[in-house]
Design a protein around this motif. Structure first.
Motif, PDB file in Angstrom:
ATOM      1  N   GLU A  87       0.816  -1.217   0.000  1.00  0.00           N
ATOM      2  CA  GLU A  87       0.000   0.000   0.000  1.00  0.00           C
ATOM      3  C   GLU A  87       0.850   1.268   0.000  1.00  0.00           C
ATOM      4  O   GLU A  87       0.595   2.208  -0.740  1.00  0.00           O
ATOM      5  CB  GLU A  87      -0.910  -0.006   1.227  1.00  0.00           C
ATOM      6  N   PHE A  88       1.883   1.308   0.841  1.00  0.00           N
ATOM      7  CA  PHE A  88       2.640   2.546   1.053  1.00  0.00           C
ATOM      8  C   PHE A  88       4.088   2.485   0.571  1.00  0.00           C
ATOM      9  O   PHE A  88       4.747   3.514   0.446  1.00  0.00           O
ATOM     10  CB  PHE A  88       2.621   2.925   2.536  1.00  0.00           C
ATOM     11  N   GLY A  89       4.625   1.288   0.396  1.00  0.00           N
ATOM     12  CA  GLY A  89       5.988   1.158  -0.101  1.00  0.00           C
ATOM     13  C   GLY A  89       7.080   1.293   0.934  1.00  0.00           C
ATOM     14  O   GLY A  89       8.267   1.169   0.606  1.00  0.00           O
ATOM     15  N   ARG A  90       6.707   1.501   2.200  1.00  0.00           N
ATOM     16  CA  ARG A  90       7.731   1.700   3.224  1.00  0.00           C
ATOM     17  C   ARG A  90       7.092   1.578   4.611  1.00  0.00           C
ATOM     18  O   ARG A  90       5.882   1.704   4.782  1.00  0.00           O
ATOM     19  CB  ARG A  90       8.383   3.073   3.083  1.00  0.00           C
ATOM     20  N   VAL A  91       7.930   1.349   5.620  1.00  0.00           N
ATOM     21  CA  VAL A  91       7.541   1.448   7.028  1.00  0.00           C
ATOM     22  C   VAL A  91       8.655   2.199   7.733  1.00  0.00           C
ATOM     23  O   VAL A  91       9.784   1.714   7.798  1.00  0.00           O
ATOM     24  CB  VAL A  91       7.326   0.076   7.693  1.00  0.00           C
ATOM     25  N   ASP A  92       8.365   3.393   8.224  1.00  0.00           N
ATOM     26  CA  ASP A  92       9.380   4.228   8.862  1.00  0.00           C
ATOM     27  C   ASP A  92       9.376   4.102  10.378  1.00  0.00           C
ATOM     28  O   ASP A  92      10.418   4.259  11.019  1.00  0.00           O
ATOM     29  CB  ASP A  92       9.141   5.698   8.488  1.00  0.00           C
ATOM     30  N   VAL A  93       8.198   3.858  10.928  1.00  0.00           N
ATOM     31  CA  VAL A  93       8.057   3.797  12.383  1.00  0.00           C
ATOM     32  C   VAL A  93       7.243   2.559  12.746  1.00  0.00           C
ATOM     33  O   VAL A  93       6.175   2.315  12.169  1.00  0.00           O
ATOM     34  CB  VAL A  93       7.343   5.047  12.942  1.00  0.00           C
ATOM     35  N   LEU A  94       7.758   1.783  13.680  1.00  0.00           N
ATOM     36  CA  LEU A  94       7.039   0.630  14.216  1.00  0.00           C
ATOM     37  C   LEU A  94       6.816   0.854  15.700  1.00  0.00           C
ATOM     38  O   LEU A  94       7.777   1.051  16.449  1.00  0.00           O
ATOM     39  CB  LEU A  94       7.838  -0.655  13.997  1.00  0.00           C
ATOM     40  N   VAL A  95       5.563   0.842  16.119  1.00  0.00           N
ATOM     41  CA  VAL A  95       5.232   0.932  17.543  1.00  0.00           C
ATOM     42  C   VAL A  95       4.660  -0.415  17.971  1.00  0.00           C
ATOM     43  O   VAL A  95       3.558  -0.794  17.568  1.00  0.00           O
ATOM     44  CB  VAL A  95       4.215   2.054  17.832  1.00  0.00           C
ATOM     45  N   ASN A  96       5.416  -1.145  18.777  1.00  0.00           N
ATOM     46  CA  ASN A  96       4.974  -2.448  19.286  1.00  0.00           C
ATOM     47  C   ASN A  96       4.129  -2.230  20.535  1.00  0.00           C
ATOM     48  O   ASN A  96       4.635  -2.219  21.657  1.00  0.00           O
ATOM     49  CB  ASN A  96       6.188  -3.333  19.593  1.00  0.00           C
ATOM     50  N   ASN A  97       2.831  -2.040  20.307  1.00  0.00           N
ATOM     51  CA  ASN A  97       1.924  -1.673  21.386  1.00  0.00           C
ATOM     52  C   ASN A  97       0.957  -2.794  21.767  1.00  0.00           C
ATOM     53  O   ASN A  97       0.432  -2.792  22.876  1.00  0.00           O
ATOM     54  CB  ASN A  97       1.128  -0.433  20.968  1.00  0.00           C
ATOM     55  N   ALA A  98       0.713  -3.744  20.863  1.00  0.00           N
ATOM     56  CA  ALA A  98      -0.298  -4.771  21.123  1.00  0.00           C
ATOM     57  C   ALA A  98      -0.001  -5.520  22.413  1.00  0.00           C
ATOM     58  O   ALA A  98       1.152  -5.854  22.704  1.00  0.00           O
ATOM     59  CB  ALA A  98      -0.362  -5.752  19.955  1.00  0.00           C
ATOM     60  N   GLY A  99      -1.046  -5.773  23.186  1.00  0.00           N
ATOM     61  CA  GLY A  99      -0.837  -6.487  24.432  1.00  0.00           C
ATOM     62  C   GLY A  99      -2.129  -6.992  25.038  1.00  0.00           C
ATOM     63  O   GLY A  99      -3.208  -6.484  24.742  1.00  0.00           O
ATOM     64  N   ILE A 100      -2.003  -8.005  25.865  1.00  0.00           N
ATOM     65  CA  ILE A 100      -3.125  -8.542  26.625  1.00  0.00           C
ATOM     66  C   ILE A 100      -2.653  -8.788  28.051  1.00  0.00           C
ATOM     67  O   ILE A 100      -1.447  -8.789  28.322  1.00  0.00           O
ATOM     68  CB  ILE A 100      -3.647  -9.863  26.030  1.00  0.00           C
ATOM     69  N   VAL A 101      -3.589  -8.977  28.957  1.00  0.00           N
ATOM     70  CA  VAL A 101      -3.253  -9.370  30.324  1.00  0.00           C
ATOM     71  C   VAL A 101      -4.028 -10.630  30.684  1.00  0.00           C
ATOM     72  O   VAL A 101      -5.170 -10.804  30.271  1.00  0.00           O
ATOM     73  CB  VAL A 101      -3.552  -8.250  31.349  1.00  0.00           C
ATOM     74  N   ARG A 102      -3.382 -11.500  31.413  1.00  0.00           N
ATOM     75  CA  ARG A 102      -3.991 -12.701  31.985  1.00  0.00           C
ATOM     76  C   ARG A 102      -3.461 -12.798  33.410  1.00  0.00           C
ATOM     77  O   ARG A 102      -2.660 -13.662  33.747  1.00  0.00           O
ATOM     78  CB  ARG A 102      -3.618 -13.953  31.171  1.00  0.00           C
ATOM     79  N   ASP A 103      -3.904 -11.876  34.244  1.00  0.00           N
ATOM     80  CA  ASP A 103      -3.326 -11.730  35.574  1.00  0.00           C
ATOM     81  C   ASP A 103      -3.760 -12.857  36.517  1.00  0.00           C
ATOM     82  O   ASP A 103      -4.950 -13.211  36.599  1.00  0.00           O
ATOM     83  CB  ASP A 103      -3.742 -10.386  36.179  1.00  0.00           C
ATOM     84  N   ARG A 104      -2.767 -13.398  37.205  1.00  0.00           N
ATOM     85  CA  ARG A 104      -3.007 -14.428  38.204  1.00  0.00           C
ATOM     86  C   ARG A 104      -1.717 -14.645  38.986  1.00  0.00           C
ATOM     87  O   ARG A 104      -0.626 -14.543  38.423  1.00  0.00           O
ATOM     88  CB  ARG A 104      -3.456 -15.736  37.549  1.00  0.00           C
ATOM     89  N   ILE A 105      -1.836 -14.914  40.255  1.00  0.00           N
ATOM     90  CA  ILE A 105      -0.641 -15.171  41.057  1.00  0.00           C
ATOM     91  C   ILE A 105       0.105 -16.373  40.462  1.00  0.00           C
ATOM     92  O   ILE A 105      -0.513 -17.301  39.936  1.00  0.00           O
ATOM     93  CB  ILE A 105      -1.031 -15.423  42.536  1.00  0.00           C
ATOM     94  N   SER A 106       1.423 -16.363  40.543  1.00  0.00           N
ATOM     95  CA  SER A 106       2.249 -17.321  39.799  1.00  0.00           C
ATOM     96  C   SER A 106       1.878 -18.775  40.064  1.00  0.00           C
ATOM     97  O   SER A 106       1.823 -19.588  39.134  1.00  0.00           O
ATOM     98  CB  SER A 106       3.731 -17.095  40.119  1.00  0.00           C
ATOM     99  N   TYR A 107       1.612 -19.137  41.306  1.00  0.00           N
ATOM    100  CA  TYR A 107       1.360 -20.540  41.624  1.00  0.00           C
ATOM    101  C   TYR A 107      -0.058 -20.990  41.261  1.00  0.00           C
ATOM    102  O   TYR A 107      -0.397 -22.167  41.444  1.00  0.00           O
ATOM    103  CB  TYR A 107       1.663 -20.837  43.102  1.00  0.00           C
ATOM    104  N   LYS A 108      -0.868 -20.050  40.739  1.00  0.00           N
ATOM    105  CA  LYS A 108      -2.196 -20.425  40.239  1.00  0.00           C
ATOM    106  C   LYS A 108      -2.324 -20.181  38.734  1.00  0.00           C
ATOM    107  O   LYS A 108      -3.349 -20.512  38.135  1.00  0.00           O
ATOM    108  CB  LYS A 108      -3.277 -19.639  40.967  1.00  0.00           C
ATOM    109  N   MET A 109      -1.287 -19.621  38.136  1.00  0.00           N
ATOM    110  CA  MET A 109      -1.323 -19.303  36.706  1.00  0.00           C
ATOM    111  C   MET A 109      -1.230 -20.579  35.872  1.00  0.00           C
ATOM    112  O   MET A 109      -0.428 -21.467  36.175  1.00  0.00           O
ATOM    113  CB  MET A 109      -0.170 -18.362  36.350  1.00  0.00           C
ATOM    114  N   SER A 110      -2.040 -20.639  34.805  1.00  0.00           N
ATOM    115  CA  SER A 110      -1.968 -21.786  33.909  1.00  0.00           C
ATOM    116  C   SER A 110      -0.861 -21.575  32.880  1.00  0.00           C
ATOM    117  O   SER A 110      -0.458 -20.438  32.604  1.00  0.00           O
ATOM    118  CB  SER A 110      -3.302 -21.992  33.195  1.00  0.00           C
ATOM    119  N   ILE A 111      -0.398 -22.660  32.315  1.00  0.00           N
ATOM    120  CA  ILE A 111       0.605 -22.566  31.253  1.00  0.00           C
ATOM    121  C   ILE A 111       0.048 -21.789  30.070  1.00  0.00           C
ATOM    122  O   ILE A 111       0.769 -21.013  29.433  1.00  0.00           O
ATOM    123  CB  ILE A 111       1.052 -23.980  30.812  1.00  0.00           C
TER     124      ILE A 111
END
Length: 287
Positions: A87-111
């Motif tokens: 579409e544009f022929g170039r990429v000058d700036v990449l912002v790696n912003n994508a993210g999710i959270v799956r909060d849980r204490i470590s000993y209860k967190m699933s793989i």
């Protein structure tokens, strides 16, 4: 933004996770500054809605396209970047912003909860870098901005997966900044704090706890708006900025530059250390 738009006309910014929250605000800000912007999200509906919103905004100097893609998939990321180049022929700036959270204490967190967060934040960022680098290297310029968190700088109970992913992005930022300096590609990271649909529930819980205790809300729960971040990202995105390999945090009108980890004490002697000798040194320093 007249001066910024003059520098950025014809430039292209790819912002992952830009259909809501901070990513969406950055997309609006960069489009208004003159960038052509690639919107990314996980659903066609969200992507199309964001594209229409930016197109309707008056004064937008850049073009905008939307691509639904899961950044946790290398194949999906490569297809996204290929489309942006077509579409544009170039990429000058990449912002790696994508993210999710799956909060849980470590000993209860699933793989699975561990894997999902690492896939999106850490693997996804590298997949995007990997796909964009050939074009930035060919152009002899570029800016990569990794969205991190103070959770990755200081740790945060209940977020072992998230903290680890963000800490990994800090290491990636430092390494890429050194590797890509000779191509004039700058790499930095920002730990933002802003009121978004992802942070709002946690802030509401904190407000309720403070109210029940009859206390004021702690300062670290008081956050600014996503729009507050736009000027910093515009600065990091383009010359005259030459900064690379730096870590920033920003909350409202307060921002910081973080120092790299470094030794605070160093000990040496001719013979091998014993456990008792090490203990004595540590005990003396921690008492």
């Amino acid at each position: 933004m007249g001066g910024e738009a003059g520098r950025t006309v014809g430039k292209v910014a790819l912002i992952t996770g830009s259909t809501r929250g901070i990513g969406k605000s950055l997309a609006f800000g960069m489009a208004a500054a003159g960038y052509s912007v690639v919107i990314n999200g996980t659903t066609e509906t969200g992507v199309e809605r964001t594209v229409r919103e930016i197109e309707r905004r008056s004064g937008t100097a850049g073009k905008v396209i939307g691509i639904a893609a899961d950044v946790g998939s290398h194949e999906a990321v490569q297809a996204m970047v290929d489309t942006a180049i077509e579409e544009f022929g170039r990429v000058d700036v990449l912002v790696n912003n994508a993210g999710i959270v799956r909060d849980r204490i470590s000993y209860k967190m699933s793989i699975e909860e561990w894997r999902q967060v690492i896939d999106v934040h850490l693997h996804g960022a590298f997949y995007c870098v990997y796909a964009c680098l050939p074009y930035m290297k060919e152009a002899g310029s570029g800016s990569i901005i990794n969205m991190i968190s103070t959770a990755g700088l200081e740790g945060c109970p209940g977020q072992a997966n998230y903290s680890t992913a963000k800490a990994g992005l800090v290491g990636l930022t430092y390494t890429l900044a050194q590797e890509l300096l000779r191509f004039s590609i700058r790499v930095n990271a920002v730990a933002p704090a802003a009121l978004t649909d992802m942070t709002a529930p946690f802030i509401q819980i904190a407000e309720e706890k403070a109210r029940m205790k009859g206390e004021d809300l702690p300062d670290y729960w008081k956050v600014g708006d996503p729009e507050d971040l736009i000027p910093l990202f515009l600065y990091l995105a383009e010359p005259p900025s030459t900064v690379t390999g730096s870590i920033f945090s920003m909350n409202g009108t307060r921002w910081s530059i973080w120092e790299r980890p470094h030794p605070i004490y160093t000990f040496s002697k001719e013979e091998r250390w014993t456990s008792d000798e090490i203990a004595a040194k540590i005990d003396r320093l921690t008492k």
